[in-house]
Design an enzyme around this catalytic site. Structure first.
Site, PDB file in Angstrom:
ATOM      1  N   LYS A  83      47.942   6.044   8.954  1.00 35.26           N
ATOM      2  CA  LYS A  83      48.389   7.292   9.587  1.00 35.26           C
ATOM      3  C   LYS A  83      48.453   7.077  11.097  1.00 35.26           C
ATOM      4  O   LYS A  83      47.502   6.602  11.704  1.00 35.26           O
ATOM      5  CB  LYS A  83      47.395   8.418   9.287  1.00 35.26           C
ATOM      6  CG  LYS A  83      47.984   9.649   8.629  1.00 35.26           C
ATOM      7  CD  LYS A  83      46.920  10.733   8.511  1.00 35.26           C
ATOM      8  CE  LYS A  83      47.408  11.903   7.711  1.00 35.26           C
ATOM      9  NZ  LYS A  83      46.403  12.985   7.644  1.00 35.26           N
TER      10      LYS A  83
HETATM   11  O1  G3P Z   1      46.315  16.483   6.603  1.00 31.98           O
HETATM   12  C1  G3P Z   1      46.293  17.320   7.733  1.00 31.98           C
HETATM   13  C2  G3P Z   1      45.330  18.427   7.514  1.00 31.98           C
HETATM   14  O2  G3P Z   1      44.042  17.915   7.270  1.00 31.98           O
HETATM   15  C3  G3P Z   1      45.266  19.378   8.691  1.00 31.98           C
HETATM   16  O3  G3P Z   1      44.871  20.593   8.171  1.00 31.98           O
HETATM   17  O4  G3P Z   1      43.829  22.844   8.236  1.00 31.98           O
HETATM   18  O5  G3P Z   1      43.213  21.096   9.980  1.00 31.98           O
HETATM   19  O6  G3P Z   1      45.487  22.186  10.004  1.00 31.98           O
HETATM   20  P1  G3P Z   1      44.316  21.717   9.147  1.00 31.98           P
END
Ligand code: G3P
Length: 217
Positions: A83
């Site tokens: 990533k």
């Molecule tokens: O894979 C990306 C994800 O983990 C981000 O999620 O909820 O932190 O925006 P969030």
């Protein structure tokens, strides 16, 4: 549509992987930090548990160090997807890794211009963050729709990986608008199958069945 689980917690992954419905896993530095464990050991364990792509994120911001970190992460297992952030250096690193045949997930995508560059850099996956756009009053699902439309027109092979999921509806809408993958927090797999009418209907079926006195076995 492929479903990835968005967590670095190995026990959560194992508990859901028994369904046979998990196509991959995504992690990021925040999820690794939350797990409290070493990234190398964690990614190795996850790769041993799940045969699909497992995203492991570099933490460097400069190209040269991204390459060093990415090669170390990629060496953990053949199903590691490196990533990289959607930055100038991240796109450069993506191009190098993709030309070496290494899976790359370009993350922190917030508009279609970024997604075009990621596809041109040979990304295996692009991760538009639906929830974080919605959090600021933008339209995350519209971005999914726009990217899939652009990718289809131009024949880009990069898979659209809907990320930053905030609800089951985000998963449904991502599927409706052509996302190839949704990476979901573990709790949403249960939320996807759990419905009160299913539970009630099953209870009614079994109550009626019990009255027959029959047994299938
Ligand atoms: O894979 C990306 C994800 O983990 C981000 O999620 O909820 O932190 O925006 P969030």
């Amino acid at each position: 549509m492929e479903l990835f689980i968005d967590t670095a917690e190995i026990d959560e992954i194992k508990s859901l992987n028994i369904t046979g419905l998990i196509d991959g896993v995504t992690t990021n530095p925040s999820l690794i930090a939350k797990s409290g464990r070493n990234i190398i050991e964690t990614i190795e364990e996850i790769c041993n548990e799940v045969s699909g792509p497992v995203s492991a994120e570099v933490t460097a911001t400069d190209f040269e160090t991204m390459i060093k970190e990415g090669r170390k992460l990629s060496a953990i297992a053949q199903n590691v997807a490196i990533k990289v952030p959607l930055t100038f250096d991240g796109l450069r690193a993506c191009k190098v890794f993709s030309e070496d045949g290494i899976m790359v997930n370009v993350t922190l995508c917030f508009n279609s211009a970024q997604a075009i560059l990621a596809a041109k850099a040979g990304a295996s996956f692009i991760s538009p963050f639906i929830g974080r756009l919605d959090d600021i009053g933008s339209d995350g699902i519209n971005l999914i729709s726009e990217i899939t439309e652009i990718y289809d027109i131009h024949g880009f092979e990069t898979k659209v990986l809907a990320a930053s999921i905030r609800s089951v509806q985000d998963i449904i809408d991502s599927a409706k608008f052509g996302a190839d993958v949704a990476t979901i927090p573990p709790k949403f797999l249960k939320a996807m199958y759990n419905h009160p009418l299913t539970d009630k209907g099953l209870a009614d079926f079994l109550a009626d069945w019990k009255k027959t006195g029959q047994s299938i076995l």
